[in-house]
Design a protein around this motif. Structure first.
Motif, short mmCIF file in Angstrom:
data_model
loop_
_atom_site.label_atom_id
_atom_site.label_comp_id
_atom_site.label_asym_id
_atom_site.label_seq_id
_atom_site.Cartn_x
_atom_site.Cartn_y
_atom_site.Cartn_z
N ASN A 39 109.76 69.00 87.84
CA ASN A 39 108.22 68.87 87.70
C ASN A 39 107.63 69.12 86.49
O ASN A 39 106.76 68.41 86.09
CB ASN A 39 107.67 69.58 88.68
N PHE A 40 108.40 70.16 85.70
CA PHE A 40 107.87 70.49 84.25
C PHE A 40 108.74 69.52 83.22
O PHE A 40 109.83 69.88 83.08
CB PHE A 40 108.05 71.70 84.00
N THR A 69 100.11 73.36 82.12
CA THR A 69 100.95 73.72 83.42
C THR A 69 100.40 73.95 84.41
O THR A 69 100.91 73.71 85.69
CB THR A 69 102.06 74.60 83.04
N ILE A 72 100.13 70.98 87.33
CA ILE A 72 101.57 70.74 88.08
C ILE A 72 101.87 71.77 88.76
O ILE A 72 102.48 71.32 89.96
CB ILE A 72 102.69 70.54 86.99
N THR A 75 99.83 71.21 92.04
CA THR A 75 100.49 69.83 92.88
C THR A 75 101.75 70.35 93.82
O THR A 75 101.84 70.05 94.83
CB THR A 75 100.84 68.79 91.86
#
Length: 507
Positions: A39-40, A69, A72, A75
């Motif tokens: 994801n990152f 960040t 993210i 989510t």
């Protein structure tokens, strides 16, 4: 486990409003390494750090949450408790944020940096992870909320706080108050970042009066404390009781559960055989019921009917040894040891906050100021008698204020002697006058030249009258193992109203 070097690699401060709590607070998000790396990506991949426990990887990675960040993270954690917790932490108007902002003054500027670590531990900790506060949730090991602080090489204090999704779900599902039980837990743990730990000239940390391993002694050989436990000393019980009090104001169900506990006629206070108090016959041999008596198994986990599983961790506790757990009625616990229980101290703080003064916020601020007076180099003063003396002085100062004089005219101002009556009620008048005077005198001597409260000299002439008013609500029979019901709120209100007589106001 996160090392100091891990944190020093990250120099970006949390992207919140300037001056958050007047402390530098950073929030980190931990999740299984695969989820973090998936994801990152791109520019945010530079934020990723692998977590380790000593030399071993834990299977988790973490990132600092900031303007780049946080979206993210949100989510990834949609619908989770840890996302709601983060949102409360960064919302200037949330009750959680407002309360921890209030508590940030407790360290008197000693604690400069606080790192809050939020874990998505839904898949559980690795079996090799032994560096974090853990608990069992079904088949999974999760992160149990915990916090502390330590002094860095530059002399500045750094506080840390761990929160996990599994624990949030367990506490919300089973705790008194649902979500507010979780809010209370976060506030509780945040407060533990504020009472700075004392350090010796040799560099060793002093947890309490027993030194570096003081908590192990205080908790009786197990890995923690529970609300019904009589700890080894009122200092650690005050720490825990105070921490819960800070978050109790908005947890009405938790507050009512506390009052129900204080009103119990049956056994409600427990003491294990590896506690420091076991060597005190006056306490250990007081009238009691045996709740557990058995052999310590190989895993050193004792399963009890009253208090769940107790994990014995002190090195002197051996497999095959004996463990005993005794339970006591409140009125059977000698008064000298009542404040060794954190819920009894919660009651002292909560009921002073609710009942002492017309304005609850005035009473709350008096408690905050007394807590501020118990930070290094004075953290060894952290005892209920010190707090009572300090609050008595605050009440006498308030009586001289414009608002205090107006309340006196309206007969709604409470005398500073009330705080000693409250102390007496919580300990069911079970401490002799001579011992009480000695305890309060010792505490007063520690913070001279602050003046001795006038209440200290005056209260003793009123003690018998207060006892006569309160005891009918405390089991009757002169507060000595009476058969009647207990209504501690009525007892305290009776004492408070007695001390609202203008002739008893001290300043």
């Amino acid at each position: 486990m996160k090392t100091i070097s891990n944190y020093l690699l990250i120099i970006i401060i949390l992207g919140l409003a300037p001056g958050l709590l007047s402390q530098n607070i950073r929030v980190f998000f931990y999740a299984p390494a695969a989820a973090i790396t998936a994801n990152f990506t791109g520019a945010t991949a530079a934020y990723i750090h692998r977590d380790s426990c000593g030399p071993n990887s834990t299977g988790y990675s973490y990132v600092l949450l900031d303007g780049n960040t946080a979206s993210i993270f949100r989510t990834m954690t949609l619908g989770l408790r840890i996302r709601a917790t983060y949102d409360s932490l960064v919302n200037l108007n949330s009750l959680m944020r407002k309360r921890i902002s209030t508590l940030s003054v407790l360290s008197n500027g000693l604690v400069n940096d606080i790192d809050i670590s939020i874990f998505d531990d839904r898949t559980g900790l690795n079996a090799t992870e032994t560096c974090k506060c853990d608990f069992q949730s079904g088949a999974l090991r999760g992160i149990w909320p915990c916090a502390n602080n330590f002094r860095d090489k530059d002399g500045k204090y750094w506080g840390w706080l761990n929160l996990g999704e599994l624990a949030a779900n367990v506490i919300i599902a089973n705790g008194a108050g649902g979500y507010w039980a979780w809010n209370e837990t976060v506030v509780h743990e945040f407060s533990h970042t504020q009472f700075a730990v004392e350090y010796l000239s040799t560099g060793g940390a002093v947890r309490n009066k027993w030194g570096r391993n003081g908590l192990a002694i205080s908790y009786g050989g197990d890995d923690g404390h529970w609300g019904d436990e009589l700890q080894a000393d009122p200092q650690s019980a005050l720490d825990e009781g105070m921490a819960t009090f800070w978050g109790l104001e908005h947890n009405k169900v938790g507050r009512d559960a506390l009052i129900n506990f204080l009103n119990m006629k049956t056994n409600r206070l427990v003491l294990g055989s590896h506690s420091f108090l076991t060597g005190t016959p006056q306490m250990w041999d007081a009238p009691h019921t045996v709740s557990f008596d058995g052999t310590i198994p190989a895993n050193k986990q004792v399963v009890t009917s009253c208090c769940g599983t107790i994990k014995l961790v002190a090195p002197h506790i051996q497999t095959g040894g004996r463990y005993i757990l005794r339970s006591y009625k409140w009125l059977d616990v000698p008064g000298d040891y009542v404040f060794y229980n954190e819920q009894m101290f919660q009651g002292f703080a909560q009921l002073f906050h609710e009942l002492a003064l017309v304005r609850n916020d005035t009473a709350f601020n008096m408690i905050v100021k007394s807590a501020q007076a118990m930070t290094p180099p004075r953290e060894r003063l952290r005892y209920p008698s010190f707090m009572a003396n300090h609050i008595a002085n605050s009440m006498e100062s308030y009586a001289s204020s414009v608002q205090g004089r107006a309340e006196e005219t309206a007969k709604t101002l409470t005398s500073s002697m009330f705080v000693y009556a409250l102390y007496d009620i919580i300990t069911h008048f079970g401490i002799t006058e001579a011992r009480l005077k000695r305890e309060f005198t010792i505490s007063m001597a520690t913070y001279l030249p602050t003046p001795k409260p006038k209440a200290f000299d005056q209260y003793w002439t009123h003690r018998a009258a207060v006892k006569a008013l309160a005891c009918p609500h405390l089991g009757g029979n002169n507060c000595m193992r009476g058969a009647g019901n207990i209504d501690i709120v009525k007892a305290i209100i009776a004492a408070r109203d007695y001390f609202r007589d203008p002739s008893r106001i001290l300043r």
